[in-house]
Design a protein around this motif. Sequence first.
Motif, mmCIF file in Angstrom:
data_model
loop_
_atom_site.group_PDB
_atom_site.id
_atom_site.type_symbol
_atom_site.label_atom_id
_atom_site.label_comp_id
_atom_site.label_asym_id
_atom_site.label_seq_id
_atom_site.Cartn_x
_atom_site.Cartn_y
_atom_site.Cartn_z
ATOM 1 N N ILE A 190 0.839 -1.204 0.000
ATOM 2 C CA ILE A 190 0.000 0.000 0.000
ATOM 3 C C ILE A 190 0.880 1.263 0.000
ATOM 4 O O ILE A 190 0.653 2.172 -0.816
ATOM 5 N N PRO A 191 1.891 1.331 0.857
ATOM 6 C CA PRO A 191 2.783 2.496 0.786
ATOM 7 C C PRO A 191 3.375 2.722 -0.613
ATOM 8 O O PRO A 191 3.419 3.862 -1.083
ATOM 9 N N THR A 229 0.848 4.292 -2.785
ATOM 10 C CA THR A 229 0.652 5.735 -2.502
ATOM 11 C C THR A 229 1.751 6.568 -3.159
ATOM 12 O O THR A 229 1.487 7.679 -3.612
ATOM 13 N N ARG A 276 1.857 10.487 -1.169
ATOM 14 C CA ARG A 276 2.847 10.567 -0.106
ATOM 15 C C ARG A 276 3.721 11.780 -0.394
ATOM 16 O O ARG A 276 3.897 12.144 -1.560
ATOM 17 N N LYS A 332 -0.436 1.582 8.300
ATOM 18 C CA LYS A 332 -0.241 1.923 6.886
ATOM 19 C C LYS A 332 -0.857 0.885 5.959
ATOM 20 O O LYS A 332 -0.376 0.675 4.861
ATOM 21 N N GLY A 333 -1.959 0.289 6.431
ATOM 22 C CA GLY A 333 -2.683 -0.662 5.586
ATOM 23 C C GLY A 333 -2.943 -1.990 6.270
ATOM 24 O O GLY A 333 -3.062 -3.025 5.611
ATOM 25 N N THR A 381 -2.668 6.582 2.674
ATOM 26 C CA THR A 381 -2.958 5.155 2.455
ATOM 27 C C THR A 381 -4.463 4.852 2.407
ATOM 28 O O THR A 381 -4.897 4.017 1.599
#
Lengths: 256, 256, 256
Positions: free
Chosen positions: B234-235, B238, B244, C22-23, C49
């Motif tokens: 997921i990061p 982003t 981000r 973060k997810g 996120t």
Amino acid sequence: MKAFEKSVKIPKVDGATVMLDKGLTPEFVESFLKVAGEYVTAVKLGWGTARLIDKEIVARKVEMYVDAGLDVFPGGTLAEIAIAQGNFEGYLNELDELGFNAIEISDGMIPMSIEKKCELIERACEQGFTVYAEEGKKRDEEYSVLSPSDIVGRMNKCVEAGAEYVIVEARESGKHGPMGAEKRERVRVLSEIVKGVGIQRVMFEAPEKEQQFELIVKFGPEVNIANVPPEEVIPLATLRAGLRAETMGRVALDGE
Amino acid sequence: MKAFEKSVKIPKVDGATVMLDKGLTPEFVESFLKVAGEYVTAVKLGWGTARLIDKEIVARKVEMYVDAGLDVFPGGTLAEIAIAQGNFEGYLNELDELGFNAIEISDGMIPMSIEKKCELIERACEQGFTVYAEEGKKRDEEYSVLSPSDIVGRMNKCVEAGAEYVIVEARESGKHGPMGAEKRERVRVLSEIVKGVGIQRVMFEAPEKEQQFELIVKFGPEVNIANVPPEEVIPLATLRAGLRAETMGRVALDGE
Amino acid sequence: MKAFEKSVKIPKVDGATVMLDKGLTPEFVESFLKVAGEYVTAVKLGWGTARLIDKEIVARKVEMYVDAGLDVFPGGTLAEIAIAQGNFEGYLNELDELGFNAIEISDGMIPMSIEKKCELIERACEQGFTVYAEEGKKRDEEYSVLSPSDIVGRMNKCVEAGAEYVIVEARESGKHGPMGAEKRERVRVLSEIVKGVGIQRVMFEAPEKEQQFELIVKFGPEVNIANVPPEEVIPLATLRAGLRAETMGRVALDGE
């Protein structure tokens, strides 16, 4: 039967592995043991983490670990706090109540004569616990005073008193004491300890691949390794079995 | 519908992402795919980890990945061991039995002519596997002998033989080979590879945010990235979407 | 009742802890809260996120966090993107719809006068959100222009406008801005901020043990710490409680 057992031959994976549990959920433990339980020998509930978690949750995790055939014990720091508060007997009783089958006895933070330490080990054995004795100091300035022969001498006394394994203190990171020395010195000291105590009894705290690789290449895939995070249990087992680039071809196949 | 879809506009997220699974539990995989499955293109069961896990568990995870529309394959190291043991055909059959739909073919540890490698790729394609071909050596001293044009030449032959993607070897850390060179050199070599092979075909092993950011800024958000740990899927998405700080405002909004 | 409550005495654990999600999967969150929920004050869904995850999944996680008595908010970067796209009101409404009870308001990437920032804080308070205001810049070159007294001045205005906590920006790593300065400078600046804003209001982004230890030793175990990964929540609580080597014996026991 394992995946790829028909097409890829590997040697038997051996050597004790102590996993570090610093607050895992029971649901994770349950799933994890089905995938990787056979590659774990013992589980340490790191330092004092267990003290902050509900009794029922700790007892449930301990039961799962014991049912999977593993040793399970809280970190030596928790025992040291109980000792410093004058309550080692109460601590042994609470270990019993919660279902633990093992104990770590260390003197990383509190001063303790080797005679006193051996007494505690004997007391814990008497009550039926498997004892993991740790040698070394949490603070580097206190650790550096110990010579390899001091460490070996104390470790052998712990074994005589009944300890099943003796652990070389290196903290969660595996980078303190002799494990944190520069390479030549590190290898020299660890070799002296292995020689003096025996490869079956001694354990090294080595959470990272590079540390584990160095130990396996130096002492063989059966070297005992502690402080392994859950997600590194299978990776470590692949290093032992020659299933990772570092050790591929270096580990002999069974019976060949 | 996504959260905050009404109040925050973002561009479409594109580019292949290969997640590294080094022993995840089936329960985790099941939950994870519901949250993040659409941001994953393929899953690599790292190096030889699958070999140590029960057949049923591996097959169950593979099925979940395939059902989610992903490619799934064991690490190239496992194939190399099968090849070194003279059992590539057995390996292909076992991939089939376990439900894998893809394969990684590499020569990171064993020496292999490009002709031999292309033969293996063709053979795997014939049997219906999507092929991920990896180029580069696990040992840095062997890697450094390869020039960018060697790598490009070999990669293009792999593509002609049927490989869907070609991966630049950089290990789990993403820090070996050209990915481990100092920045100016790294950018020069990677640019040559992208130019020679095409941005759609080439993949870079880059588990860390800084590495991913560099690739996205240099080659665009659609660059293919491999060895991504589950918690970084997921990061990474982003970063691709400008959600981000690093890439906020750098990634154009759809149709604007 | 906690494990080892009978044999090991510890002080009360205090100080706010903001966990970084973060997810995470809803299944993990559910299990995690039972083990460690009481050691968490608030949860930040890191930067943007949440924007990539299904609405239903985000709402379900938010509900679990709120039910556990925690504040929950998306990262300030998401709010900044909404603001840059001219849609702060839409963002507030979507927070409401998804069940969030808190908001982070920052100006790490977009330029914003302190008057404008205070307006936004007041607007969010009006709508019933608990406000976490972040001060500092994502880009180090912009951050370095801010003096400690600038930061304190702006933070106090945020508090007057209704912010519950003010966070010193340091990124996911906790290593940017004053948190990334060399030690003497870092301690000087942080001390000035604590002195100017008050230990109850200010929060430091410090995901790593060494950073947390430094803050606890300098400002006491009740210092507010943010950006804590889930697996470090219990370890941080042990540092606060003197249950880890670093702080053992340094943290006073209750009523003694």
